[in-house]
Each structure stands twice: as structure tokens, then as C-alpha cells.
Design a protein around this motif. Structure first.
Motif, PDB file in Angstrom:
ATOM      1  N   VAL A 235       0.820  -1.174  -0.215  1.00 61.00           N
ATOM      2  CA  VAL A 235      -0.161   0.062   0.132  1.00 61.00           C
ATOM      3  C   VAL A 235       0.722   1.304  -0.024  1.00 61.00           C
ATOM      4  O   VAL A 235       0.392   2.320  -0.491  1.00 61.00           O
ATOM      5  N   GLU A 236       2.067   1.383   0.472  1.00 61.50           N
ATOM      6  CA  GLU A 236       2.978   2.221   0.610  1.00 61.50           C
ATOM      7  C   GLU A 236       3.391   2.685  -0.957  1.00 61.50           C
ATOM      8  O   GLU A 236       3.713   3.715  -1.060  1.00 61.50           O
ATOM      9  N   ASP A 237       3.307   1.780  -1.808  1.00 62.89           N
ATOM     10  CA  ASP A 237       3.614   2.254  -3.068  1.00 62.89           C
ATOM     11  C   ASP A 237       2.650   2.886  -4.006  1.00 62.89           C
ATOM     12  O   ASP A 237       2.952   3.409  -5.113  1.00 62.89           O
ATOM     13  N   LEU A 238       1.100   2.899  -3.544  1.00 67.11           N
ATOM     14  CA  LEU A 238       0.270   3.298  -4.240  1.00 67.11           C
ATOM     15  C   LEU A 238       0.291   4.799  -4.385  1.00 67.11           C
ATOM     16  O   LEU A 238      -0.296   5.285  -5.540  1.00 67.11           O
ATOM     17  N   PRO A 239       0.636   5.538  -3.658  1.00 66.19           N
ATOM     18  CA  PRO A 239       0.467   7.178  -3.956  1.00 66.19           C
ATOM     19  C   PRO A 239       1.358   7.429  -5.150  1.00 66.19           C
ATOM     20  O   PRO A 239       0.873   8.422  -5.745  1.00 66.19           O
ATOM     21  N   GLY A 240       2.376   6.784  -5.709  1.00 60.12           N
ATOM     22  CA  GLY A 240       3.348   7.066  -6.824  1.00 60.12           C
ATOM     23  C   GLY A 240       2.828   6.554  -8.100  1.00 60.12           C
ATOM     24  O   GLY A 240       3.855   6.579  -9.085  1.00 60.12           O
ATOM     25  N   VAL A 241       1.833   5.677  -8.140  1.00 58.41           N
ATOM     26  CA  VAL A 241       1.593   4.968  -9.153  1.00 58.41           C
ATOM     27  C   VAL A 241       0.119   5.345  -9.690  1.00 58.41           C
ATOM     28  O   VAL A 241      -0.640   5.738  -8.888  1.00 58.41           O
ATOM     29  N   ARG A 242      -0.181   4.802 -10.787  1.00 58.18           N
ATOM     30  CA  ARG A 242      -1.563   4.943 -11.516  1.00 58.18           C
ATOM     31  C   ARG A 242      -2.779   3.724 -10.911  1.00 58.18           C
ATOM     32  O   ARG A 242      -2.431   2.616 -11.162  1.00 58.18           O
ATOM     33  N   VAL A 243      -3.423   4.065 -10.131  1.00 55.56           N
ATOM     34  CA  VAL A 243      -4.569   3.274  -9.296  1.00 55.56           C
ATOM     35  C   VAL A 243      -5.667   3.134 -10.006  1.00 55.56           C
ATOM     36  O   VAL A 243      -6.407   4.425 -10.227  1.00 55.56           O
ATOM     37  N   GLY A 244      -6.307   2.064 -10.051  1.00 54.23           N
ATOM     38  CA  GLY A 244      -7.555   1.876 -10.567  1.00 54.23           C
ATOM     39  C   GLY A 244      -8.520   1.242  -9.262  1.00 54.23           C
ATOM     40  O   GLY A 244      -7.944   0.320  -8.527  1.00 54.23           O
ATOM     41  N   THR A 245      -9.905   1.579  -9.477  1.00 56.87           N
ATOM     42  CA  THR A 245     -10.766   0.797  -8.493  1.00 56.87           C
ATOM     43  C   THR A 245     -12.107   0.605  -8.808  1.00 56.87           C
ATOM     44  O   THR A 245     -12.408   1.227 -10.157  1.00 56.87           O
ATOM     45  N   LEU A 246     -12.893  -0.068  -8.342  1.00 60.51           N
ATOM     46  CA  LEU A 246     -14.406  -0.051  -8.905  1.00 60.51           C
ATOM     47  C   LEU A 246     -15.292   1.060  -8.559  1.00 60.51           C
ATOM     48  O   LEU A 246     -15.102   1.633  -7.253  1.00 60.51           O
ATOM     49  N   ALA A 247     -15.952   1.351  -9.404  1.00 62.54           N
ATOM     50  CA  ALA A 247     -16.982   2.759  -9.070  1.00 62.54           C
ATOM     51  C   ALA A 247     -17.877   2.370  -8.249  1.00 62.54           C
ATOM     52  O   ALA A 247     -18.442   1.263  -7.914  1.00 62.54           O
ATOM     53  N   ASN A 248     -18.217   3.586  -7.289  1.00 57.96           N
ATOM     54  CA  ASN A 248     -19.211   3.312  -6.315  1.00 57.96           C
ATOM     55  C   ASN A 248     -18.798   2.327  -5.018  1.00 57.96           C
ATOM     56  O   ASN A 248     -19.914   1.694  -4.402  1.00 57.96           O
ATOM     57  N   SER A 249     -17.741   1.922  -4.971  1.00 63.11           N
ATOM     58  CA  SER A 249     -17.436   0.918  -3.865  1.00 63.11           C
ATOM     59  C   SER A 249     -16.739   1.821  -2.771  1.00 63.11           C
ATOM     60  O   SER A 249     -16.400   2.734  -2.829  1.00 63.11           O
ATOM     61  N   ALA A 250     -16.726   0.853  -1.659  1.00 65.83           N
ATOM     62  CA  ALA A 250     -16.145   1.302  -0.340  1.00 65.83           C
ATOM     63  C   ALA A 250     -14.496   1.631  -0.567  1.00 65.83           C
ATOM     64  O   ALA A 250     -14.197   2.624   0.208  1.00 65.83           O
ATOM     65  N   THR A 251     -13.959   1.126  -1.587  1.00 65.72           N
ATOM     66  CA  THR A 251     -12.627   1.349  -1.519  1.00 65.72           C
ATOM     67  C   THR A 251     -12.159   2.790  -1.903  1.00 65.72           C
ATOM     68  O   THR A 251     -11.221   3.227  -1.471  1.00 65.72           O
ATOM     69  N   ILE A 252     -13.162   3.367  -2.788  1.00 64.12           N
ATOM     70  CA  ILE A 252     -12.965   4.954  -3.071  1.00 64.12           C
ATOM     71  C   ILE A 252     -12.915   5.596  -1.452  1.00 64.12           C
ATOM     72  O   ILE A 252     -11.975   6.750  -1.677  1.00 64.12           O
ATOM     73  N   GLY A 253     -13.359   5.547  -0.403  1.00 61.43           N
ATOM     74  CA  GLY A 253     -13.220   6.079   0.675  1.00 61.43           C
ATOM     75  C   GLY A 253     -12.054   6.057   1.234  1.00 61.43           C
ATOM     76  O   GLY A 253     -11.570   6.982   1.716  1.00 61.43           O
ATOM     77  N   PHE A 254     -11.343   4.790   1.163  1.00 61.62           N
ATOM     78  CA  PHE A 254      -9.909   4.629   1.715  1.00 61.62           C
ATOM     79  C   PHE A 254      -9.191   5.506   0.769  1.00 61.62           C
ATOM     80  O   PHE A 254      -8.225   6.094   1.208  1.00 61.62           O
ATOM     81  N   LEU A 255      -9.090   5.336  -0.532  1.00 65.50           N
ATOM     82  CA  LEU A 255      -8.280   5.983  -1.395  1.00 65.50           C
ATOM     83  C   LEU A 255      -8.409   7.504  -1.353  1.00 65.50           C
ATOM     84  O   LEU A 255      -7.285   8.134  -1.336  1.00 65.50           O
ATOM     85  N   ASP A 256      -9.610   8.050  -1.213  1.00 59.16           N
ATOM     86  CA  ASP A 256      -9.676   9.308  -1.023  1.00 59.16           C
ATOM     87  C   ASP A 256      -9.113   9.876   0.202  1.00 59.16           C
ATOM     88  O   ASP A 256      -8.267  10.991   0.320  1.00 59.16           O
ATOM     89  N   GLY A 257      -9.305   9.150   1.409  1.00 61.49           N
ATOM     90  CA  GLY A 257      -8.914   9.325   2.894  1.00 61.49           C
ATOM     91  C   GLY A 257      -7.276   9.537   2.678  1.00 61.49           C
ATOM     92  O   GLY A 257      -6.606  10.215   3.457  1.00 61.49           O
ATOM     93  N   GLU A 258      -6.488   8.577   2.002  1.00 64.71           N
ATOM     94  CA  GLU A 258      -5.205   8.692   1.811  1.00 64.71           C
ATOM     95  C   GLU A 258      -4.635   9.504   0.742  1.00 64.71           C
ATOM     96  O   GLU A 258      -3.498   9.663   0.510  1.00 64.71           O
ATOM     97  N   ARG A 259      -5.435  10.340  -0.111  1.00 65.58           N
ATOM     98  CA  ARG A 259      -5.025  11.031  -1.053  1.00 65.58           C
ATOM     99  C   ARG A 259      -4.520  10.340  -2.131  1.00 65.58           C
ATOM    100  O   ARG A 259      -3.370  10.905  -2.725  1.00 65.58           O
TER     101      ARG A 259
END
Length: 353
Positions: A235-259
Motif C-alpha cells: 500500500v505504501e507504493d500506491l501514492p506514486g503509481v496509477r491506481v484503479g478501483t471499482l466505481a461506487n465501492s467502499a474502496t474509494i473512501g479509503f483511497l480518498d482518505g489517503e489522497r
């Protein structure tokens, strides 16, 4: 969408009376391996099997109705269109405001899918050269070179014709000599002649050799490590790469929270196809759902990392304030503590509880 009858296993009369005296409408959505629909419209999966067992314990009749995504499923449930919703629905604070959840029946976390293809060397060179650390180091080296050039000019301008003359000419020549000395590109036809200038030149040459050697070794090591280990390893590598996730999923809240910047896709398979094509570097989503899709369709091109984070739980959703919530809670707890549940998890996920 078909009817499914269930017969009671000695339900308590009070439990049955808390439910509407009709066939219940149960909302769901495709979320393999928790909710899956075959070509004939028959539903199977971990959550579906769990609900059937709950309905059996409580003596309920029901029919299943499908929604395209979890957001619409929850919205319809909150309106009362469904008596219960069953899929892989993550319990979150925002969702708890619009629906009631049962006791959790499955604890999991987020996972990361990455391509199994090797990382492009040129892409990594470009990524490294535009990274903040690289630019800061290069800026510091250039700044020191300018400072050394200015000092050489101060020491030499009145004693050395190579660095004398008008300000622009003299200072420019000193800075150019400093850059040549730093890169070991000097031809030796000019240089400082004063004691102070030569002392500074010796120090600068030694320091620049060491600095550039360390700088080059660090960049080479970083590129080699990424080539061997891959671009994303946690997870520590995610801020520096191109990330995808499922629309309208709870994962978006995590990614937004971690910017963490991200793209959304309508289906997990769409995101994994983008991962195959190289348009994203990582796809983040619920780990069991991600692992299932990869295993079924992308096993030769995509892998799920052996890490999980952001713990979360799945539950059954109901409209707010329904009197049968307690009965469902009890039935869910009973179901997940018997041998049938262990066999279900092993059947779909290979998990030994």
C-alpha cells in the motif's frame, strides 16, 4: 429473478411474526464469489448460500431481485424496495446512516492486483527522473555548482584572465568551469591560479566525484530493485503509481482518505483489463472478490499481492428500523458458527476455518 421457497427448522413464532406476512423481496448484485448468477438466472455464492440458510432457519419465503451495483442496491434498500439485501456489502459509517446492517458474516480487507509483466525500463527511468527526490538532489547539485563557480570568480577575477573581464563573461566562465570540474569534463586548459581558488577546486573535485558516484548508484539501485520486485509491492507504493478501483465501492473512501489519485471502472474485469494493457499500475478492491476474478479470468497476466489492509466486514443490509433485524442477527450468528458455513467457505474460497 425467480421464487425460492424455504421451510422452517422450528423457528420461534415471535421471530416469524416480526417479518411481513408475504414473500420477501431480497435485493442482490453480482459479486463473485459471494453472489453469482448463471445463464439460467440461478443464483449461487457465499452470501446467497448464507441467506438461504437464514431463511430456512426462520421459515421465510423470498424471491431475489437484481441491481447493477452496490450503490443502487443500497439506495433501493433504504427506500424499502427490498426487505433485505445480500451480496458482498461492506459495512461503513456512511452506509450505516441509510440502512441497518446485520452482524458481520465475513471479515476481509482490501487487496492489490498488479500485472505479472516486467516493468518497462524506460518508463521507470522517466518516472525516477521526474520524482521529487531526484529533482531535489539534482537541484542541490546544480545549486552547489553555481555557488562554487561564483566563489572561483571572486577569488580569480583580478588574477586570472580566464575568469576576468566584464561580470557576465567572467562569472559565466567560472560557472562553466565549475560544471566541467563536477562532471570531470575539464580539458585542463584553464583553471584557478590563486591558492584559495585551487584549494576550492580540489575540494569541489573530490566532493563532486563522491556525490555523483553515490547519486548514480542510488538511481541504478532503485531501477534494479523495481525491475526485480515490481513497481507496486504494498500500500505504501500506491501514492506514486496509477491506481484503479471499482466505481461506487467502499474502496474509494479509503483511497480518498489517503489522497491516492485513482481511476474508477464499472466492473472489476474492466479494471483488470486496463492493468493488462498497462494503462494503470495497480487495481485496489476487496481482496476475496479481486482474487476470485483474477483466478477465473486473468491468472496468466495479473496477480494479487500477498498483502491486505484496511480491514472491513460484510453484512446483510435492511431498511432502517425493521423489527426483524434482531431475528436476522441471531440467524446469521448461528449460521456462521456451524459446519455448513465452513464447508461453504472452503467450496468457494478454499479457506479452512
Amino acid at each position: 429473478m425467480g421464487s425460492e421457497n424455504a421451510h422452517a427448522q422450528m423457528p420461534q413464532p415471535s421471530d416469524r411474526q416480526e417479518f411481513p406476512q408475504r414473500e420477501l423481496v431480497i435485493g442482490t448484485k453480482e459479486a463473485p464469489p459471494f453472489a453469482m448468477k448463471d445463464a439460467d438466472g440461478n443464483w449461487t455464492g457465499i452470501s446467497i448460500d448464507l441467506w438461504r440458510e437464514v431463511a430456512e432457519k426462520l421459515g421465510l419465503k423470498f424471491r431475489l431481485a437484481e441491481e447493477p451495483n452496490v450503490q443502487k442496491l443500497l439506495e433501493a434498500t433504504s427506500r424499502g424496495d427490498y426487505d433485505v439485501s445480500v451480496a458482498a456489502i461492506t459495512i461503513t459509517a456512511d452506509r450505516e446512516r441509510i440502512v441497518d446492517f446485520s452482524q458481520p458474516f465475513y471479515d476481509t480487507g482490501l487487496g492489490i492486483a498488479v500485472s505479472v509483466n516486467s516493468v518497462s525500463v524506460w518508463r521507470e527511468i522517466i518516472r525516477t527522473m521526474i520524482s521529487a527526490g531526484f529533482l531535489q538532489a539534482a537541484g542541490a547539485l546544480i545549486g552547489i555548482s553555481l555557488l562554487v563557480g561564483a566563489l572561483v570568480w571572486l577569488f580569480e577575477r583580478r588574477h586570472n584572465d580566464d575568469f576576468g573581464g566584464p561580470l557576465g563573461r567572467g562569472l559565466g566562465a567560472s560557472i562553466w568551469w565549475s560544471a566541467e570540474a563536477m562532471t570531470q569534463a575539464s580539458t585542463g586548459h584553464r583553471g584557478p591560479i590563486t591558492i584559495a581558488g585551487r584549494a576550492l577546486a580540489i575540494i569541489w573535485m573530490v566532493v563532486s566525484i563522491i556525490t555523483i558516484a553515490v547519486f548514480t548508484a542510488s538511481v541504478t539501485s532503485a531501477l534494479t530493485t523495481r525491475q526485480m520486485r515490481g513497481l507496486v509491492n504494498g500500500v505504501e507504493d500506491l501514492p506514486g503509481v496509477r491506481v484503479g478501483t471499482l466505481a461506487n465501492s467502499a474502496t474509494i473512501g479509503f483511497l480518498d482518505g489517503e489522497r491516492i489519485k485513482h481511476r474508477t471502472f464499472p466492473q472489476v474485469a474492466d479494471g483488470l483489463k486496463a492493468l493488462e494493457a498497462g494503462s494503470i499500475d495497480a487495481f485496489v478492491y476487496d481482496k476475496p472478490l479481486l482474487a476470485w476474478t483474477v483466478e477465473q479470468r486473468f491468472s496468466s497476466t495479473v496477480q494479487v499481492l500477498d498483502v491486505d489492509f484496511e480491514p472491513q466486514s460484510y453484512g446483510l443490509a435492511m431498511p432502517l428500523g425493521r423489527p426483524y433485524r434482531k431475528a436476522i442477527d441471531v440467524a446469521v450468528l448461528q449460521a456462521v458458527h456451524d459446519q455448513r458455513w465452513k464447508r461453504t467457505l472452503f467450496q468457494y474460497l478454499g479457506e479452512k476455518q
